[in-house]
Write a protein that holds these residues in place. Structure first.
Motif, short mmCIF file in Angstrom:
data_model
loop_
_atom_site.label_atom_id
_atom_site.label_comp_id
_atom_site.label_asym_id
_atom_site.label_seq_id
_atom_site.Cartn_x
_atom_site.Cartn_y
_atom_site.Cartn_z
N THR A 25 0.85 -1.18 0.00
CA THR A 25 0.00 0.00 0.00
C THR A 25 0.90 1.24 0.00
O THR A 25 1.96 1.25 0.62
CB THR A 25 -0.93 0.02 1.22
OG1 THR A 25 -0.14 -0.01 2.43
CG2 THR A 25 -1.86 -1.17 1.21
N ASP A 27 1.14 5.73 -0.22
CA ASP A 27 0.57 7.06 -0.14
C ASP A 27 1.72 8.06 -0.18
O ASP A 27 2.88 7.70 0.08
CB ASP A 27 -0.25 7.24 1.15
CG ASP A 27 -1.02 8.55 1.17
OD1 ASP A 27 -1.57 8.93 0.12
OD2 ASP A 27 -1.04 9.21 2.22
N LYS A 77 0.11 -2.74 -6.48
CA LYS A 77 0.35 -1.46 -5.80
C LYS A 77 -1.01 -0.86 -5.45
O LYS A 77 -1.79 -0.56 -6.36
CB LYS A 77 1.16 -0.52 -6.68
CG LYS A 77 2.66 -0.71 -6.59
CD LYS A 77 3.19 -2.01 -7.15
CE LYS A 77 3.10 -2.05 -8.67
NZ LYS A 77 3.76 -3.24 -9.26
N PHE A 79 -3.45 2.03 -3.83
CA PHE A 79 -3.56 3.45 -3.50
C PHE A 79 -5.01 3.76 -3.14
O PHE A 79 -5.92 2.98 -3.45
CB PHE A 79 -3.19 4.33 -4.71
CG PHE A 79 -1.83 4.13 -5.27
CD1 PHE A 79 -0.78 4.98 -4.89
CD2 PHE A 79 -1.57 3.13 -6.19
CE1 PHE A 79 0.48 4.82 -5.44
CE2 PHE A 79 -0.31 2.96 -6.74
CZ PHE A 79 0.72 3.81 -6.36
N HIS A 80 -5.22 4.92 -2.53
CA HIS A 80 -6.57 5.47 -2.42
C HIS A 80 -6.57 6.81 -3.14
O HIS A 80 -5.75 7.68 -2.85
CB HIS A 80 -7.01 5.67 -0.97
CG HIS A 80 -8.43 6.16 -0.87
ND1 HIS A 80 -9.51 5.30 -0.93
CD2 HIS A 80 -8.95 7.42 -0.78
CE1 HIS A 80 -10.63 6.01 -0.86
NE2 HIS A 80 -10.32 7.30 -0.78
N ALA A 82 -5.85 7.42 -6.50
CA ALA A 82 -4.47 7.21 -6.94
C ALA A 82 -3.89 8.31 -7.81
O ALA A 82 -2.67 8.40 -7.93
CB ALA A 82 -4.39 5.88 -7.72
N HIS A 83 -4.70 9.15 -8.43
CA HIS A 83 -4.21 10.01 -9.51
C HIS A 83 -2.99 10.84 -9.10
O HIS A 83 -1.96 10.84 -9.80
CB HIS A 83 -5.33 10.92 -10.01
CG HIS A 83 -4.95 11.71 -11.23
ND1 HIS A 83 -4.18 12.85 -11.17
CD2 HIS A 83 -5.21 11.51 -12.54
CE1 HIS A 83 -4.00 13.33 -12.39
NE2 HIS A 83 -4.60 12.53 -13.23
N ASP A 85 -0.94 10.58 -6.50
CA ASP A 85 0.21 9.77 -6.09
C ASP A 85 0.93 9.21 -7.31
O ASP A 85 2.17 9.24 -7.38
CB ASP A 85 -0.25 8.62 -5.19
CG ASP A 85 -0.86 9.11 -3.89
OD1 ASP A 85 -0.31 10.05 -3.30
OD2 ASP A 85 -1.89 8.56 -3.48
N ILE A 86 0.17 8.71 -8.27
CA ILE A 86 0.79 8.14 -9.47
C ILE A 86 1.41 9.24 -10.33
O ILE A 86 2.46 9.05 -10.94
CB ILE A 86 -0.23 7.31 -10.26
CG1 ILE A 86 -0.66 6.10 -9.44
CG2 ILE A 86 0.35 6.87 -11.60
CD1 ILE A 86 -1.69 5.22 -10.11
N ILE A 100 -2.04 -1.80 -10.56
CA ILE A 100 -2.49 -0.91 -9.48
C ILE A 100 -3.91 -1.26 -9.05
O ILE A 100 -4.70 -1.82 -9.82
CB ILE A 100 -2.44 0.57 -9.90
CG1 ILE A 100 -3.37 0.84 -11.10
CG2 ILE A 100 -1.02 0.99 -10.20
CD1 ILE A 100 -3.53 2.31 -11.44
N ASP A 102 -6.98 0.90 -6.95
CA ASP A 102 -7.40 2.16 -6.35
C ASP A 102 -8.63 1.87 -5.49
O ASP A 102 -9.70 1.54 -6.01
CB ASP A 102 -7.73 3.18 -7.44
CG ASP A 102 -8.00 4.57 -6.89
OD1 ASP A 102 -8.49 4.67 -5.75
OD2 ASP A 102 -7.75 5.56 -7.60
N TYR A 163 -8.09 -2.63 1.42
CA TYR A 163 -7.84 -3.37 0.17
C TYR A 163 -8.40 -4.79 0.26
O TYR A 163 -9.11 -5.25 -0.65
CB TYR A 163 -6.34 -3.41 -0.11
CG TYR A 163 -5.93 -4.38 -1.19
CD1 TYR A 163 -6.40 -4.23 -2.50
CD2 TYR A 163 -5.06 -5.44 -0.91
CE1 TYR A 163 -6.01 -5.13 -3.50
CE2 TYR A 163 -4.67 -6.33 -1.89
CZ TYR A 163 -5.15 -6.17 -3.19
OH TYR A 163 -4.77 -7.06 -4.16
#
Length: 386
Positions: A25, A27, A77, A79-80, A82-83, A85-86, A100, A102, A163
């Protein structure tokens, strides 16, 4: 085990351990108020066994081991939302993490509402209230205090359970294919690095004149490239409304440029000012066939307006029935096009979207079903027409 990573050796060892996991995970904490690109100040990552905070501002650290982990196809991978962070990872490494997951998109597919926040999904699924007191802290200042570190770690520690629960919900509800379709745009590089030639479309301008739009496009590209080069926000280079004013007035002399509001003294003689004037004059003399084609405003025909209103109501009903965010099924523009008989590229006319909404849209359009209000339970219901 908890670690704060501030050197390449420790990062390499961490990533070696994490490479043996099924998922991690992730962030980030960042600031971007005064920069074009987000400045990453902390990267949090966790597996089942450990949580670590990586300090990307440390002098003795090379993030390559982390980027190698991000492209390891064997590791999911997580994320929450995700935009952003990615976007950070893509800007630093020129690669999109893959595969990924999300949790925000997954939560929307599972019926937890539109763009649900991490705080809310943690509360709903784990019955935990997060401490958000550090949300607006300055993450660029060093040293980070224990409360900041604790806050940062919470963002990836709870994400592990989130997740697992969402993955189980997707599998039980047979909606993993729905999720995979919704996440696809987030796996594409162009999502995080759009062409400089596209941003002009976001600028509000009261004109559909092709020559005016061509000027706007060209000077917008100049500003975009300058903002990226200097790593400064677009508005620090030149505001949108100034770009629009230049294009509308087809400003092409230093005197005209210096006379506009929002232009600083002497800008017309600066490198960028001269480039703008040169590009405008070049565009004015260009072959008109090379100008952008104005976007035609779609006016919904009168005979389709009532159907469009009913389709929007039907969407609300079916999204609620299937416990899924309605914007994952379709949007207002698609409904309008469908109501007007423009059926090309309508996403809900195939696949799972057709099964839960599209076929009912067809029946509504054909008059074989209707919508009615039930005063007993205050619900809108679908009824078959006899």
């Amino acid at each position: 085990m908890s670690l704060i990573i501030d050197n390449t050796d420790d990062l390499s060892q961490l990533c070696e351990r994490l490479s043996k996991q099924d998922y991690v995970t992730i962030d980030t904490e960042f600031i971007r108020e005064r920069t074009f690109w987000p400045q990453v100040c902390l990267i949090q990552i966790a597996s089942i066994d450990e949580i670590a905070c990586i300090d990307p501002l440390a002098e003795q650290i090379d993030l390559t081991p982390l980027f190698n982990l991000m492209k390891n196809e064997k590791i999911m991978k997580v994320f929450h939302a995700a935009h952003q962070d990615i976007e950070i990872i893509y800007h630093l490494s020129h690669q999109v993490p893959h595969p990924i997951f999300d949790t925000q998109i997954a939560a929307m597919v599972c019926g937890f509402g539109e763009s649900i926040s991490y705080q809310n999904i943690v509360h709903i699924l784990l019955d935990i209230d997060l401490d958000k007191s550090m949300r607006f802290t300055d993450w660029s200042k060093r040293p980070l205090n224990p409360k900041q570190i604790s806050y940062a770690k919470a963002d990836v520690s709870h994400l592990r359970n989130i997740y697992e629960k969402l993955k189980e919900l997707l599998e039980k509800s047979d909606r993993f294919s729905w999720y995979e379709e919704c996440i696809l745009p987030f796996t594409l590089p162009e999502t995080y690095d759009p062409s400089p030639y596209e941003y002009w479309k976001k600028i509000k301008i009261n004109s559909q004149n092709p020559q005016t739009l061509a000027i706007l496009q060209e000077i917008s590209v100049l500003r975009e490239n300058e903002a990226r080069r200097l790593n400064r926000p677009r508005k620090y280079i030149m505001r949108d409304e100034v770009l629009a004013e230049i294009a509308l007035n087809q400003v092409n002399t230093p005197e005209q440029l210096s006379g506009l509001r929002g232009i600083s003294t002497g800008f017309e003689n600066s490198k960028l000012g001269k480039e703008i004037l040169e590009k405008i004059n070049e565009t004015l003399n260009r072959d008109p066939s090379t100008y952008p084609i104005p976007t035609k405003h779609f006016d919904l025909p009168r005979n389709a307006k009532n159907l469009s209103k009913m389709l929007k109501l039907l969407l609300m009903v079916k999204a609620s029935e299937h416990k899924i965010a309605d914007r994952l099924i379709t949007n207002v523009d698609e409904l309008d096009f469908y109501a007007a008989g423009k059926l090309k590229n309508i996403s809900f006319l195939s696949g799972w979207k057709y099964d839960i909404f599209g076929k009912y849209a067809e029946m509504l359009k054909n008059g074989t079903i209707s919508l009615r209000y039930n005063p007993v339970n205050f619900a809108i219901e679908i009824v078959e027409n006899v």
